[in-house]
Write a protein that holds these residues in place. Sequence first.
Motif, PDB file in Angstrom:
ATOM      1  N   TYR A  17       0.947  -1.364   0.143  1.00  0.00           N
ATOM      2  CA  TYR A  17      -0.143   0.066   0.114  1.00  0.00           C
ATOM      3  C   TYR A  17       0.844   1.030   0.161  1.00  0.00           C
ATOM      4  CZ  TYR A  17      -2.461   4.001   1.735  1.00  0.00           C
ATOM      5  OH  TYR A  17      -3.440   5.384   2.547  1.00  0.00           O
ATOM      6  N   ALA A  18       1.993   1.592   0.941  1.00  0.00           N
ATOM      7  CA  ALA A  18       2.880   2.218   0.761  1.00  0.00           C
ATOM      8  C   ALA A  18       3.661   2.400  -0.204  1.00  0.00           C
ATOM      9  CB  ALA A  18       3.731   2.832   2.104  1.00  0.00           C
ATOM     10  N   ASN A  19       3.868   1.571  -0.545  1.00  0.00           N
ATOM     11  CA  ASN A  19       4.395   2.086  -1.950  1.00  0.00           C
ATOM     12  C   ASN A  19       3.811   2.307  -3.411  1.00  0.00           C
ATOM     13  OD1 ASN A  19       6.879   1.643  -0.826  1.00  0.00           O
ATOM     14  ND2 ASN A  19       6.901  -0.739  -0.999  1.00  0.00           N
ATOM     15  N   ALA A  20       2.548   1.959  -3.598  1.00  0.00           N
ATOM     16  CA  ALA A  20       1.500   2.015  -4.701  1.00  0.00           C
ATOM     17  C   ALA A  20       1.529   3.549  -4.676  1.00  0.00           C
ATOM     18  CB  ALA A  20       0.518   1.710  -3.667  1.00  0.00           C
ATOM     19  N   ARG A  21       1.397   4.269  -6.083  1.00  0.00           N
ATOM     20  CA  ARG A  21       1.445   5.239  -6.561  1.00  0.00           C
ATOM     21  C   ARG A  21       0.209   6.122  -7.932  1.00  0.00           C
ATOM     22  NH1 ARG A  21       4.596   5.486  -3.355  1.00  0.00           N
ATOM     23  NH2 ARG A  21       6.942   5.604  -3.276  1.00  0.00           N
ATOM     24  N   THR A  22      -0.259   4.815  -8.066  1.00  0.00           N
ATOM     25  CA  THR A  22      -1.128   5.210  -9.028  1.00  0.00           C
ATOM     26  C   THR A  22      -2.895   4.992  -8.117  1.00  0.00           C
ATOM     27  OG1 THR A  22      -1.628   2.820  -9.889  1.00  0.00           O
ATOM     28  CG2 THR A  22      -0.396   4.928 -11.293  1.00  0.00           C
ATOM     29  N   ALA A  23      -3.703   5.940  -8.037  1.00  0.00           N
ATOM     30  CA  ALA A  23      -4.910   5.613  -7.289  1.00  0.00           C
ATOM     31  C   ALA A  23      -5.731   4.422  -7.658  1.00  0.00           C
ATOM     32  CB  ALA A  23      -5.860   6.985  -8.731  1.00  0.00           C
ATOM     33  N   ALA A  24      -5.159   3.862  -8.598  1.00  0.00           N
ATOM     34  CA  ALA A  24      -6.030   2.280  -8.675  1.00  0.00           C
ATOM     35  C   ALA A  24      -5.456   0.992  -7.622  1.00  0.00           C
ATOM     36  CB  ALA A  24      -5.511   1.517 -10.450  1.00  0.00           C
ATOM     37  N   GLY A  81       5.746   1.483   6.113  1.00  0.00           N
ATOM     38  CA  GLY A  81       5.932   2.385   5.109  1.00  0.00           C
ATOM     39  C   GLY A  81       4.716   3.461   5.129  1.00  0.00           C
ATOM     40  N   LEU A  82       3.363   3.402   6.311  1.00  0.00           N
ATOM     41  CA  LEU A  82       2.852   4.987   6.579  1.00  0.00           C
ATOM     42  C   LEU A  82       3.514   5.588   7.210  1.00  0.00           C
ATOM     43  CD1 LEU A  82       0.458   2.465   8.852  1.00  0.00           C
ATOM     44  CD2 LEU A  82       0.074   2.615   6.648  1.00  0.00           C
ATOM     45  N   HIS A  83       2.287   6.349   6.559  1.00  0.00           N
ATOM     46  CA  HIS A  83       3.314   8.162   6.551  1.00  0.00           C
ATOM     47  C   HIS A  83       1.948   8.948   7.074  1.00  0.00           C
ATOM     48  CE1 HIS A  83       3.525   9.112   2.292  1.00  0.00           C
ATOM     49  NE2 HIS A  83       3.402   7.633   2.388  1.00  0.00           N
ATOM     50  N   TYR A  84       2.533  10.002   7.367  1.00  0.00           N
ATOM     51  CA  TYR A  84       2.130  11.166   7.299  1.00  0.00           C
ATOM     52  C   TYR A  84       0.502  11.409   5.979  1.00  0.00           C
ATOM     53  CZ  TYR A  84       5.161  12.494  11.153  1.00  0.00           C
ATOM     54  OH  TYR A  84       5.705  12.521  12.599  1.00  0.00           O
ATOM     55  N   ARG A  85       1.089  11.626   4.831  1.00  0.00           N
ATOM     56  CA  ARG A  85       0.222  11.624   4.253  1.00  0.00           C
ATOM     57  C   ARG A  85      -0.617  10.848   3.066  1.00  0.00           C
ATOM     58  NH1 ARG A  85       4.781  12.804   3.222  1.00  0.00           N
ATOM     59  NH2 ARG A  85       5.704  10.698   2.053  1.00  0.00           N
ATOM     60  N   ASN A  86      -0.650   9.328   3.548  1.00  0.00           N
ATOM     61  CA  ASN A  86      -1.014   8.076   3.407  1.00  0.00           C
ATOM     62  C   ASN A  86      -1.838   6.999   4.683  1.00  0.00           C
ATOM     63  OD1 ASN A  86       0.562   6.655   4.922  1.00  0.00           O
ATOM     64  ND2 ASN A  86       1.863   5.600   3.082  1.00  0.00           N
ATOM     65  N   LEU A  87      -1.448   8.247   5.996  1.00  0.00           N
ATOM     66  CA  LEU A  87      -1.784   7.255   6.862  1.00  0.00           C
ATOM     67  C   LEU A  87      -3.574   7.180   7.324  1.00  0.00           C
ATOM     68  CD1 LEU A  87      -1.573   5.848  10.040  1.00  0.00           C
ATOM     69  CD2 LEU A  87      -1.263   8.176  10.992  1.00  0.00           C
ATOM     70  N   ALA A  88      -4.078   8.212   6.988  1.00  0.00           N
ATOM     71  CA  ALA A  88      -6.061   8.777   6.983  1.00  0.00           C
ATOM     72  C   ALA A  88      -6.849   7.758   5.955  1.00  0.00           C
ATOM     73  CB  ALA A  88      -5.510  10.455   6.348  1.00  0.00           C
ATOM     74  N   PRO A  89      -5.678   8.134   4.332  1.00  0.00           N
ATOM     75  CA  PRO A  89      -6.662   6.578   3.566  1.00  0.00           C
ATOM     76  C   PRO A  89      -6.643   5.615   4.589  1.00  0.00           C
ATOM     77  CG  PRO A  89      -5.762   7.991   1.868  1.00  0.00           C
ATOM     78  CD  PRO A  89      -5.427   8.704   4.119  1.00  0.00           C
ATOM     79  N   PHE A  90      -5.736   5.263   4.913  1.00  0.00           N
ATOM     80  CA  PHE A  90      -5.627   3.764   5.536  1.00  0.00           C
ATOM     81  C   PHE A  90      -6.931   3.798   6.334  1.00  0.00           C
ATOM     82  CE2 PHE A  90      -4.085   0.787   8.284  1.00  0.00           C
ATOM     83  CZ  PHE A  90      -3.720   0.432   7.501  1.00  0.00           C
ATOM     84  N   ILE A  91      -6.556   4.247   7.700  1.00  0.00           N
ATOM     85  CA  ILE A  91      -7.494   4.145   9.026  1.00  0.00           C
ATOM     86  C   ILE A  91      -8.428   4.315   8.349  1.00  0.00           C
ATOM     87  CG2 ILE A  91      -5.340   4.702  10.304  1.00  0.00           C
ATOM     88  CD1 ILE A  91      -6.136   7.136  10.753  1.00  0.00           C
ATOM     89  N   ILE A 130       5.029   2.368  13.616  1.00  0.00           N
ATOM     90  CA  ILE A 130       5.127   3.704  12.981  1.00  0.00           C
ATOM     91  C   ILE A 130       6.440   4.098  12.844  1.00  0.00           C
ATOM     92  CG2 ILE A 130       4.561   5.372  10.987  1.00  0.00           C
ATOM     93  CD1 ILE A 130       2.606   5.539  12.058  1.00  0.00           C
ATOM     94  N   GLY A 131       8.123   4.113  12.007  1.00  0.00           N
ATOM     95  CA  GLY A 131       9.043   4.052  12.219  1.00  0.00           C
ATOM     96  C   GLY A 131       9.538   4.999  11.384  1.00  0.00           C
ATOM     97  N   HIS A 132       9.557   5.081  10.468  1.00  0.00           N
ATOM     98  CA  HIS A 132      10.847   5.932   9.767  1.00  0.00           C
ATOM     99  C   HIS A 132      10.800   6.950   9.477  1.00  0.00           C
ATOM    100  CE1 HIS A 132      12.222   7.422   5.728  1.00  0.00           C
ATOM    101  NE2 HIS A 132      13.693   6.984   6.404  1.00  0.00           N
ATOM    102  N   SER A 133       9.610   7.427   8.952  1.00  0.00           N
ATOM    103  CA  SER A 133       8.524   8.904   9.100  1.00  0.00           C
ATOM    104  C   SER A 133       7.939   9.751  10.017  1.00  0.00           C
ATOM    105  CB  SER A 133       6.796   8.230   8.282  1.00  0.00           C
ATOM    106  OG  SER A 133       6.278   9.597   8.687  1.00  0.00           O
ATOM    107  N   ILE A 134       8.407   8.870  10.773  1.00  0.00           N
ATOM    108  CA  ILE A 134       8.339   9.861  12.133  1.00  0.00           C
ATOM    109  C   ILE A 134       9.467  10.294  12.604  1.00  0.00           C
ATOM    110  CG2 ILE A 134       7.623   9.607  14.726  1.00  0.00           C
ATOM    111  CD1 ILE A 134       5.585   8.099  14.841  1.00  0.00           C
ATOM    112  N   VAL A 135      10.143   8.776  12.207  1.00  0.00           N
ATOM    113  CA  VAL A 135      12.219   9.563  13.002  1.00  0.00           C
ATOM    114  C   VAL A 135      12.093  10.402  11.922  1.00  0.00           C
ATOM    115  CG1 VAL A 135      14.450   8.693  12.789  1.00  0.00           C
ATOM    116  CG2 VAL A 135      12.420   7.290  13.478  1.00  0.00           C
ATOM    117  N   ALA A 136      11.497  10.660  10.507  1.00  0.00           N
ATOM    118  CA  ALA A 136      12.733  11.586   9.500  1.00  0.00           C
ATOM    119  C   ALA A 136      11.512  13.043  10.143  1.00  0.00           C
ATOM    120  CB  ALA A 136      12.408  10.398   8.249  1.00  0.00           C
ATOM    121  N   ARG A 137      10.988  12.548  10.297  1.00  0.00           N
ATOM    122  CA  ARG A 137       9.981  14.212  11.003  1.00  0.00           C
ATOM    123  C   ARG A 137      11.171  14.919  12.208  1.00  0.00           C
ATOM    124  NH1 ARG A 137       7.598  18.527   9.310  1.00  0.00           N
ATOM    125  NH2 ARG A 137       6.362  19.467  10.050  1.00  0.00           N
ATOM    126  N   ALA A 138      10.728  13.566  12.939  1.00  0.00           N
ATOM    127  CA  ALA A 138      11.805  14.899  13.754  1.00  0.00           C
ATOM    128  C   ALA A 138      13.004  15.153  14.291  1.00  0.00           C
ATOM    129  CB  ALA A 138      12.170  13.448  15.423  1.00  0.00           C
TER     130      ALA A 138
END
Length: 256
Positions: A164-171, A199-209, A220-228
Motif C-alpha cells: 500500500y505504501a509503495n502504490a503510486r497510482t490511484a488504481a 511504510g505508513l506516513h503522514y500523507r497515507n495514514l488517513a486513507p488507510f485508517i 510507524i517508525g521511519h516517517s516519524i524519525v524523519a519528521r523528528a
Amino acid sequence: MIRLGLNIDHVATLRQARYRHESDSAHAEPDPVPLALLAEKAGAKGITVHLREDRRHIQDHDVRRLRKQIKTVLNLEMAVTPAMVAYALKLKPEEACLVPENRQEITTEGGLDLLGSERRVANAVARLVKGGIVPSLFIDPDPGQIDAAARIGAPCIELHTGAYANARTAAAIRRELERQWAAAEQAHALGLQVNAGHGLHYRNLAPFIETVPHLHTLNIGHSIVARAVEVGMAAAVKEIVAILKAKAQVKAKARK
C-alpha cells in the motif's frame, strides 16, 4: 482510538553510521532511549524495536535500557529462531512480533511465509505465550497467511502495509486498500487482533485508517524519525496522534 507504536530502530541506524563500534559510549548519538521516552510523553502507546540477528542498528544494551525505562509497552520484533525466542523469554517484553529476516535487506521486506513454516512458528508462538508474552505475526494481507495465523494459535497479526505504501497510482492504491480491508475483516472474524505497519506516513495514514477496520495498533517508525529531524520527536509523534484522534472522532460521530 487506534494505538500508535513507535519503531525506534532508525534512531539507532543514524547512531550506528558514526558510532558502530562504540554505540554504548557516553558520546554516541543519537540515543534511542531518551527519544523513546519523549515519544511516550507525546502520546505513543508503545515502543517497537527490531533486534536483528546481525545487530545492524538496535543493540542489546538499547533493548535492556528500554525494558527498564519505558512506561508503556515494549514490542520486540524478532526472527523466528530458538536464540531469539530464548532472548525474548529472558527479556520479558509485553509483546513480540515475529518477522522474517534477510541479511541483504535494508529493512524488513514482506511478511512471514507461514504456509512454509507453520510448525516452527507455532512452536515459537506457544513458547512466547507460555512465557507471558503476547506474540504477533508480521504477514502480508493474504487470506492463506491469515488462516495459517489462526491455525498456529497466534492472538495477533500485524498486516504488512508495504505494498500500500509503495502504490503510486490511484488504481494501485485502491487495490491495496481493498486487500488490507479484506484481510482485516478476515482476521477479525477469526478472533485475531489486527495491527498494521511498514511504510505508513503522514500523507497515507488517513486513507488507510478510514478504509481498514478493526485496527488496534499501528507501528510507524521511519516517517516519524524523519519528521523528528525537522520538528523534534515530541512534535512528530503528536502530529501522528492528532491524525489518529481526528479519525477516531469521525468514526464515533458516524456510529451515532
